[in-house]
Design an enzyme around this catalytic site. Structure first.
Site, PDB file in Angstrom:
ATOM      1  N   GLU A  82      13.763   6.320   3.478  1.00 56.68           N
ATOM      2  CA  GLU A  82      13.007   7.553   3.691  1.00 56.68           C
ATOM      3  C   GLU A  82      14.023   8.666   3.962  1.00 56.68           C
ATOM      4  OE1 GLU A  82       9.967   9.022   3.510  1.00 56.68           O
ATOM      5  OE2 GLU A  82      11.152  10.702   4.232  1.00 56.68           O
ATOM      6  N   SER A 126      11.926  12.957  -2.218  1.00 57.92           N
ATOM      7  CA  SER A 126      10.581  12.406  -2.065  1.00 57.92           C
ATOM      8  C   SER A 126      10.423  11.844  -0.661  1.00 57.92           C
ATOM      9  CB  SER A 126      10.369  11.295  -3.092  1.00 57.92           C
ATOM     10  OG  SER A 126       9.082  10.721  -2.931  1.00 57.92           O
ATOM     11  N   SER A 148       4.710  11.338  -1.194  1.00 53.88           N
ATOM     12  CA  SER A 148       3.984  10.114  -1.539  1.00 53.88           C
ATOM     13  C   SER A 148       2.632  10.136  -0.854  1.00 53.88           C
ATOM     14  CB  SER A 148       4.803   8.901  -1.079  1.00 53.88           C
ATOM     15  OG  SER A 148       6.018   8.859  -1.797  1.00 53.88           O
ATOM     16  N   LEU A 149       1.619  10.565  -1.588  1.00 54.10           N
ATOM     17  CA  LEU A 149       0.298  10.752  -0.974  1.00 54.10           C
ATOM     18  C   LEU A 149      -0.536   9.469  -1.054  1.00 54.10           C
ATOM     19  CD1 LEU A 149      -1.378  12.943   0.456  1.00 54.10           C
ATOM     20  CD2 LEU A 149      -2.286  13.593  -1.778  1.00 54.10           C
ATOM     21  N   CYS A 208       9.860   2.063  -9.845  1.00 54.41           N
ATOM     22  CA  CYS A 208       9.494   2.618  -8.535  1.00 54.41           C
ATOM     23  C   CYS A 208       8.953   1.533  -7.630  1.00 54.41           C
ATOM     24  CB  CYS A 208       8.385   3.655  -8.663  1.00 54.41           C
ATOM     25  SG  CYS A 208       8.775   4.976  -9.753  1.00 54.41           S
ATOM     26  N   ASN A 236       3.935  -1.076  -9.547  1.00 56.25           N
ATOM     27  CA  ASN A 236       4.902  -2.057 -10.035  1.00 56.25           C
ATOM     28  C   ASN A 236       4.902  -3.258  -9.100  1.00 56.25           C
ATOM     29  OD1 ASN A 236       5.999  -0.506 -12.265  1.00 56.25           O
ATOM     30  ND2 ASN A 236       6.751   0.867 -10.674  1.00 56.25           N
ATOM     31  N   GLU A 263      20.464   0.048  -3.705  1.00 57.95           N
ATOM     32  CA  GLU A 263      20.427   0.156  -5.161  1.00 57.95           C
ATOM     33  C   GLU A 263      20.296   1.591  -5.636  1.00 57.95           C
ATOM     34  OE1 GLU A 263      18.789  -4.254  -6.140  1.00 57.95           O
ATOM     35  OE2 GLU A 263      17.257  -2.708  -6.152  1.00 57.95           O
ATOM     36  N   CYS A 291       5.325   0.890   4.199  1.00 58.78           N
ATOM     37  CA  CYS A 291       4.219   1.125   3.256  1.00 58.78           C
ATOM     38  C   CYS A 291       3.863  -0.214   2.604  1.00 58.78           C
ATOM     39  CB  CYS A 291       4.613   2.151   2.201  1.00 58.78           C
ATOM     40  SG  CYS A 291       5.032   3.752   2.911  1.00 58.78           S
TER      41      CYS A 291
HETATM   42  N1  SAH Z   1      10.421   6.939   1.103  1.00 54.99           N
HETATM   43  C1  SAH Z   1      10.309   7.996   0.138  1.00 54.99           C
HETATM   44  C2  SAH Z   1      11.224   7.786  -1.037  1.00 54.99           C
HETATM   45  C3  SAH Z   1      10.862   6.628  -1.934  1.00 54.99           C
HETATM   46  S1  SAH Z   1      10.334   7.273  -3.455  1.00 54.99           S
HETATM   47  C4  SAH Z   1       8.859   8.132  -0.275  1.00 54.99           C
HETATM   48  O1  SAH Z   1       8.057   7.325   0.171  1.00 54.99           O
HETATM   49  O2  SAH Z   1       8.512   9.064  -0.970  1.00 54.99           O
HETATM   50  C5  SAH Z   1       9.649   5.925  -4.232  1.00 54.99           C
HETATM   51  C6  SAH Z   1       8.270   6.227  -4.779  1.00 54.99           C
HETATM   52  O3  SAH Z   1       7.740   5.022  -5.356  1.00 54.99           O
HETATM   53  C7  SAH Z   1       7.321   6.612  -3.666  1.00 54.99           C
HETATM   54  O4  SAH Z   1       6.398   7.554  -4.129  1.00 54.99           O
HETATM   55  C8  SAH Z   1       6.655   5.301  -3.379  1.00 54.99           C
HETATM   56  O5  SAH Z   1       5.439   5.472  -2.722  1.00 54.99           O
HETATM   57  C9  SAH Z   1       6.504   4.732  -4.770  1.00 54.99           C
HETATM   58  N2  SAH Z   1       6.300   3.288  -4.744  1.00 54.99           N
HETATM   59  C10 SAH Z   1       6.569   2.433  -3.750  1.00 54.99           C
HETATM   60  N3  SAH Z   1       6.230   1.175  -4.082  1.00 54.99           N
HETATM   61  C11 SAH Z   1       5.743   1.235  -5.335  1.00 54.99           C
HETATM   62  C12 SAH Z   1       5.278   0.254  -6.239  1.00 54.99           C
HETATM   63  N4  SAH Z   1       5.262  -1.031  -5.928  1.00 54.99           N
HETATM   64  N5  SAH Z   1       4.883   0.667  -7.451  1.00 54.99           N
HETATM   65  C13 SAH Z   1       4.932   1.973  -7.798  1.00 54.99           C
HETATM   66  N6  SAH Z   1       5.386   2.943  -6.996  1.00 54.99           N
HETATM   67  C14 SAH Z   1       5.779   2.583  -5.768  1.00 54.99           C
END
Ligand code: SAH
Length: 376
Positions: free
Chosen positions: A177, A208, A230-231, A350, A307, A95, A119
């Protein structure tokens, strides 16, 4: 030539395109002309490229193609966000999302079909991992969005409405990723930044990552786009649970890699994404711990209200809790903003991107076996 063997020009950054054109008897400036057609005018065939000599056009038509991923479905949110489901093959999909704002239009693109990092709060993770997207599939998303957004507009749009459909920023924050697919992502970034490509400034392209430390060092050698990380937790014990790759690359190492990236690339700051999960990582003491990690460094925190998606055990923190968390950071001199949730009604926010993925990983990255699915 068998059409399946044609070279997709969307996968070739300028030096590779120059080589390809040279093999067809062309000159380097022909490659630049071709790029103008493909990226500035959105051409998808060679017939119209009248400033190229006919024999070259014929050879291109025979051996090359300009092919973006096919669209499976399109959905538009009440807030103007658009989500496309794109075909990876007959059975699988990934997507991309366009988020219009008054001052900018952000396109969020995917780098993999699924994700192997597991994650616990992310919908993409639930589906597992199938494969890396190719450079042409990554670049093809931007090419396609620019074209489709043009088609969405109508003749009686105001200038402001038309401006709302321009792609001014690209974020690699969709499925996957990106640093696990560096080999295809780096050439795609070069095409996004190239004057003859999409000509985006380095500050308007953001990658990211969940924190693949060695790949952050590699990225620093190869490009200079903005970095987001993504911390999601201020300590290793909690981050190990939320972002399992942390067991391999703990927070201290990750932060060192981030500061190295900024030094190498003369970057302004790293954005740290922090998803707000009720009762998990949203306490004021956790905000203070986060501030201790980041204070004095070129860092910005972007708080993302969680979300939800089907089957998740997490809940979104209440708005007052998120504000309090932000204020704790601000009071300690750490820049922090709250990400406005967009496209939630069409599962485009997100962490909600799921597509259709056939899982090929038996053991996910980040849990027991680490190292599969990371392409050099
Ligand atoms: N894999 C990469 C790129 C994805 S970016 C990464 O982890 O950074 C997508 C962002 O949305 C990341 O910061 C991720 O942690 C965040 N994310 C994932 N699931 C989410 C959710 N359910 N609600 C809000 N943010 C979320």
């Amino acid at each position: 030539m068998d059409p399946a063997d044609r070279t997709n020009l969307l996968g070739l950054p300028r030096p590779a395109l120059e080589e390809f054109v040279a093999a067809l008897g062309g000159k380097p400036f022909h490659a630049r002309q071709l790029m103008q057609w493909v990226y500035k005018r959105g051409a998808d065939s060679f017939d119209a490229m009248t400033d190229l000599a006919k024999p070259l056009r014929q050879r291109l038509a025979e051996q090359a193609e300009i092919r973006a991923p096919a669209i499976g479905a399109v959905q538009q949110s009440a807030d103007g966000t658009v989500k496309w489901q794109l075909k990876a093959d007959a059975k699988q999909a990934f997507e991309m999302v366009f988020i219009p704002e008054p001052e900018r239009g952000t396109l969020c693109i995917s780098s993999q079909v699924g994700c192997a990092l597991d994650c616990s709060f992310c919908a993409t993770a639930q589906q597992g991992f199938n494969r890396n997207l190719s450079t042409a599939e990554i670049v093809g998303q931007v090419w396609l969005a620019v074209r489709e957004l043009g088609l969405l507009s109508s003749a009686d749009d105001s200038a402001a409405q038309a401006a709302e459909r321009r792609v001014t920023n690209v974020v690699l924050m969709g499925m996957g990723e990106p640093l696990a697919n560096l080999r295809n992502v780096v050439p795609a970034l070069h095409i996004l930044l190239d004057d003859f490509g999409f000509d985006l400034s380095r500050r308007r392209v953001t990658l990211s990552t969940s924190g693949l430390v060695p790949q952050i060092y590699r990225l620093a050698q190869e490009t200079n786009v903005a970095l987001a990380v993504s911390l999601h937790a201020p300590d290793d014990a909690l981050r190990n649970q939320l972002v399992p790759i942390n067991r391999k690359h703990p927070i201290a190492e990750l932060l060192q890699a981030c500061w190295h990236y900024l030094d190498e690339q003369n970057g302004r700051s790293v954005t740290f994404e922090y998803v707000m999960l009720e009762g998990v990582n949203d306490a004021p003491a956790q905000a203070r711990a986060l501030a201790r990690l980041l204070r004095g460094h070129p860092a910005k925190v972007n708080l993302i209200p969680f979300n939800p998606f089907t089957g998740t055990r997490y809940r979104r923190s209440a708005p007052v809790v998120i504000q309090r968390f932000r204020d704790e950071l601000l009071q300690r001199g750490v820049l922090a903003t709250v990400r406005r949730t967009r496209g939630e009604d069409i599962d485009a926010a997100c962490g909600q991107l799921a597509g259709r993925v056939i899982d090929r990983t038996t053991v996910r990255l980040g849990s027991k076996v680490i190292g599969i699915a990371v392409q050099p």
